[in-house]
Every structure is written in C-alpha cells, then in structure tokens.
Design an enzyme around this catalytic site. Structure first.
Site, PDB file in Angstrom:
ATOM      1  N   ASN A  22      -1.381   4.627  -2.032  1.00 39.94           N
ATOM      2  CA  ASN A  22      -2.064   5.647  -1.237  1.00 39.94           C
ATOM      3  C   ASN A  22      -3.565   5.364  -1.330  1.00 39.94           C
ATOM      4  O   ASN A  22      -4.169   5.594  -2.365  1.00 39.94           O
ATOM      5  CB  ASN A  22      -1.727   7.040  -1.794  1.00 39.94           C
ATOM      6  CG  ASN A  22      -2.524   8.137  -1.106  1.00 39.94           C
ATOM      7  OD1 ASN A  22      -3.159   7.906  -0.080  1.00 39.94           O
ATOM      8  ND2 ASN A  22      -2.491   9.332  -1.676  1.00 39.94           N
ATOM      9  N   TRP A  23      -4.111   4.872  -0.239  1.00 46.49           N
ATOM     10  CA  TRP A  23      -5.526   4.459  -0.270  1.00 46.49           C
ATOM     11  C   TRP A  23      -6.497   5.626  -0.140  1.00 46.49           C
ATOM     12  O   TRP A  23      -7.697   5.441  -0.223  1.00 46.49           O
ATOM     13  CB  TRP A  23      -5.793   3.427   0.834  1.00 46.49           C
ATOM     14  CG  TRP A  23      -5.190   2.087   0.549  1.00 46.49           C
ATOM     15  CD1 TRP A  23      -4.610   1.674  -0.619  1.00 46.49           C
ATOM     16  CD2 TRP A  23      -5.116   0.959   1.440  1.00 46.49           C
ATOM     17  NE1 TRP A  23      -4.177   0.370  -0.516  1.00 46.49           N
ATOM     18  CE2 TRP A  23      -4.483  -0.087   0.744  1.00 46.49           C
ATOM     19  CE3 TRP A  23      -5.521   0.745   2.756  1.00 46.49           C
ATOM     20  CZ2 TRP A  23      -4.245  -1.339   1.320  1.00 46.49           C
ATOM     21  CZ3 TRP A  23      -5.284  -0.496   3.348  1.00 46.49           C
ATOM     22  CH2 TRP A  23      -4.654  -1.521   2.619  1.00 46.49           C
ATOM     23  N   LYS A  24      -5.975   6.805   0.146  1.00 47.12           N
ATOM     24  CA  LYS A  24      -6.838   7.990   0.301  1.00 47.12           C
ATOM     25  C   LYS A  24      -7.986   7.661   1.269  1.00 47.12           C
ATOM     26  O   LYS A  24      -7.791   6.897   2.210  1.00 47.12           O
ATOM     27  CB  LYS A  24      -7.318   8.455  -1.072  1.00 47.12           C
ATOM     28  CG  LYS A  24      -6.141   8.608  -2.059  1.00 47.12           C
ATOM     29  CD  LYS A  24      -6.489   9.282  -3.338  1.00 47.12           C
ATOM     30  CE  LYS A  24      -5.238   9.404  -4.199  1.00 47.12           C
ATOM     31  NZ  LYS A  24      -5.452  10.123  -5.435  1.00 47.12           N
TER      32      LYS A  24
ATOM     33  N   HIS B  79       0.157  15.990  -0.191  1.00 51.00           N
ATOM     34  CA  HIS B  79      -0.550  15.452  -1.358  1.00 51.00           C
ATOM     35  C   HIS B  79      -1.410  16.558  -1.976  1.00 51.00           C
ATOM     36  O   HIS B  79      -1.946  17.399  -1.264  1.00 51.00           O
ATOM     37  CB  HIS B  79      -1.424  14.260  -0.942  1.00 51.00           C
ATOM     38  CG  HIS B  79      -1.964  13.540  -2.126  1.00 51.00           C
ATOM     39  ND1 HIS B  79      -3.065  13.981  -2.820  1.00 51.00           N
ATOM     40  CD2 HIS B  79      -1.518  12.432  -2.778  1.00 51.00           C
ATOM     41  CE1 HIS B  79      -3.283  13.158  -3.844  1.00 51.00           C
ATOM     42  NE2 HIS B  79      -2.356  12.214  -3.848  1.00 51.00           N
TER      43      HIS B  79
ATOM     44  N   GLU C 151      -4.307  16.627  -3.025  1.00 52.38           N
ATOM     45  CA  GLU C 151      -5.674  16.738  -2.503  1.00 52.38           C
ATOM     46  C   GLU C 151      -5.687  17.516  -1.194  1.00 52.38           C
ATOM     47  O   GLU C 151      -6.620  18.284  -0.931  1.00 52.38           O
ATOM     48  CB  GLU C 151      -6.280  15.330  -2.341  1.00 52.38           C
ATOM     49  CG  GLU C 151      -6.635  14.744  -3.705  1.00 52.38           C
ATOM     50  CD  GLU C 151      -6.415  13.254  -3.840  1.00 52.38           C
ATOM     51  OE1 GLU C 151      -6.348  12.552  -2.820  1.00 52.38           O
ATOM     52  OE2 GLU C 151      -6.291  12.788  -4.992  1.00 52.38           O
TER      53      GLU C 151
ATOM     54  N   GLU D 244       3.708  14.171  -8.637  1.00 52.24           N
ATOM     55  CA  GLU D 244       2.366  13.790  -9.065  1.00 52.24           C
ATOM     56  C   GLU D 244       1.702  14.974  -9.772  1.00 52.24           C
ATOM     57  O   GLU D 244       1.140  15.861  -9.106  1.00 52.24           O
ATOM     58  CB  GLU D 244       1.507  13.405  -7.853  1.00 52.24           C
ATOM     59  CG  GLU D 244       2.049  12.246  -7.052  1.00 52.24           C
ATOM     60  CD  GLU D 244       0.944  11.543  -6.265  1.00 52.24           C
ATOM     61  OE1 GLU D 244       0.757  10.351  -6.488  1.00 52.24           O
ATOM     62  OE2 GLU D 244       0.263  12.186  -5.455  1.00 52.24           O
TER      63      GLU D 244
ATOM     64  N   GLY E  38      -5.991  10.354 -10.775  1.00 52.37           N
ATOM     65  CA  GLY E  38      -7.370   9.866 -10.820  1.00 52.37           C
ATOM     66  C   GLY E  38      -8.083  10.135 -12.127  1.00 52.37           C
ATOM     67  O   GLY E  38      -9.302   9.989 -12.219  1.00 52.37           O
TER      68      GLY E  38
ATOM     69  N   GLY F  96      -2.673   5.455  -6.458  1.00 43.57           N
ATOM     70  CA  GLY F  96      -3.965   5.577  -5.795  1.00 43.57           C
ATOM     71  C   GLY F  96      -4.869   4.417  -6.176  1.00 43.57           C
ATOM     72  O   GLY F  96      -4.739   3.305  -5.661  1.00 43.57           O
ATOM     73  N   GLY F  97      -5.761   4.645  -7.119  1.00 44.42           N
ATOM     74  CA  GLY F  97      -6.812   3.689  -7.484  1.00 44.42           C
ATOM     75  C   GLY F  97      -6.330   2.256  -7.681  1.00 44.42           C
ATOM     76  O   GLY F  97      -6.946   1.314  -7.161  1.00 44.42           O
TER      77      GLY F  97
END
Ligand code: 13P
Length: 251
Positions: free
Chosen positions: A9-11, A96, A98, A168, A174, A234-235
């Site tokens: 997930n590149w956000k 998600h 976020e 998650e 993160g 993610g990261g």
C-alpha cells in the site's frame, strides 16, 4: 489451499514517474512469486494506477486505495468503480485506518463500497484494526468483531468468500512497533472463527492479511502462522529492494 498475498500500500507516495520506475523493476518478480504460490501486488495512488497497470503483467495485482460506491454523479474529488474498471483495475483497499481517521469512514460506509465492488466483480481488501487505547483495554476482539459485522453486513457466503480481510492494528501502522506474531495470529484466528459464524465453511477460503510495520526481517514470522495469509505493507513496499526481500521472506 489459500495462496499467500503480498500487497504494497503506497499511500500518498510516489509520483507517476517513480511509480513507473518501480513497476518496470518489479515486473520480473511475478515469475518467482507464482512459482511459490504467492500473489503479489501494489496499490498506487489513483493518478498512477493506469501507468502501473500498463507496465505490469496481468497477474500482478494493481489495486486502488479507495473507491466511491456511486457509479457517477456530483461527488467532487471522488473516483468511481466504472472509472477504475475502464483502466483495468479490479481491486480496491477499503476502510484503511487512515481513511477512517482522516476521512471519517465508518464500517457501514465501507459496507456500501464493498457491496458495490462485489457487484462489479471486483476484489475488496477490507481493513480493520483497533487503536492503542482499545488494545490496552483488552477490547480488541469485541472491536474487530463489530467492524467485521458492519463492514460485511448482508453479504452472502459466496460474496464474503471474495473479500480479503486485512487486520492492521492502528498502533502498529508506521510506528516500527509491529504486533508480535502471537498477537497477530490470535486476532486473525479470532477473525476467521467470526467469519465462520457469519458465513460458514467459506471462511476457510478467505484470505486474511496482517499489516502494521511488516518488514523484510519480520515477514517470515507472520507467514509461519496458520491463519495469516499474507501482508499488507506500507513503508517497506516503497523500495524495490525491500519489496523483493519481503517476497523472499514469504517463499
Ligand atoms: P506500515 O507497513 O508502513 O506500517 O503501514 C501499514 C499499512 O498501513 C498498510 O496498509
């Protein structure tokens, strides 16, 4: 047997130029992944979806990070399912944390999106997970159970089977503070049992991912857990070397 799944997930990262560079380098990983029954994919921003889709083989999953449940209309700034399908995108991440925090998305709003995606023959990746406060109060399972019930409300077993769940915990996203494999397996095992109560034996076919500070050095631990079918990353999915190492850790 459930194929493992690695989904990056590149956000809100990578310009289209950067996304295309990654795709060109990632293309060759599909063969290794397929040989080991691992599905791989990335979720770029809306702007880069078409370029990344074109740059990758069809079996390399390219997912949106969100979608609107309406087909068209006066929804400024939104992107619809027909728009995604038109450029060959048939996966979308939904709910998600976020988006739940910054865009006030509720599980019932996710339910509308999931139903719309399923009706269009697409694959939703439904995210859920608790805050640190809920975790510390020992209320994770009750919380996650409500998110499941609301997000998957009124789905038939056959529809539910097509949904991918991503657990998650918000406190692990993160932060570099991943959930231990014991915690992740405990909650994901609970999620599978809850899915069984709602939908019956199809729960055994449903893929449930773990997400939250998954890195090349810890991904294998999660993959050894019987109920964990992959990772939403993610990261560590942003860099091609790290992405390749994640895949290597899953095979
Ligand atoms: P990190 O892997 O950066 O913790 O992000 C997890 C996540 O939110 C994936 O959707």
């Amino acid at each position: 047997m459930r194929n493992k799944l690695l989904l990056g997930n590149w956000k809100m990262n990578k310009t289209t130029t950067e996304a295309k560079e990654f795709a060109a380098a990632a293309s060759s990983l599909l063969e290794i992944a397929s040989a080991h029954h691992v599905d791989i994919g990335v979720a770029p921003s809306f702007l880069s979806l078409e370029a990344v889709r074109k740059a990758l083989p069809a079996a390399f999953i390219v997912s949106a990070q969100n979608v609107n449940e309406h087909d068209h209309g006066a929804y400024t700034g939104e992107v619809s399912i027909p728009m995604l399908k038109d450029i060959g995108i048939d996966w979308a991440i939904i709910g998600h944390s976020e988006r739940r925090s910054y865009n006030a998305e509720t599980s019932l709003a996710c339910n509308a999106k999931i139903k719309a995606l399923l009706a269009a023959g697409m694959t939703p990746v439904y995210c859920l997970g608790e805050s640190l406060e809920t975790f510390e109060k020992g209320e994770t399972k009750a919380f996650v159970s409500t998110q499941l019930k609301e997000g998957l409300k009124d789905l038939t077993p056959d529809e539910a089977r097509k949904v991918i769940i991503a657990y998650e915990p918000i406190w692990a996203i993160g932060t570099g503070k991943s959930a231990t494999k014991e915690i992740a397996e405990d909650v994901i095992g609970f999620i599978r049992r809850t899915l069984r109560e709602h939908f019956g034996p199809v729960s055994e076919d449903m893929r449930i991912l773990y997400g939250g500070s998954v890195k090349p050095n810890n991904v294998r631990e999660y993959m050894e857990c019987p109920n964990i079918d992959g990772a939403l990353v993610g990261g560590a999915s942003l860099n091609i070397d790290s992405y390749r190492e994640l895949l290597e850790g899953m095979i």
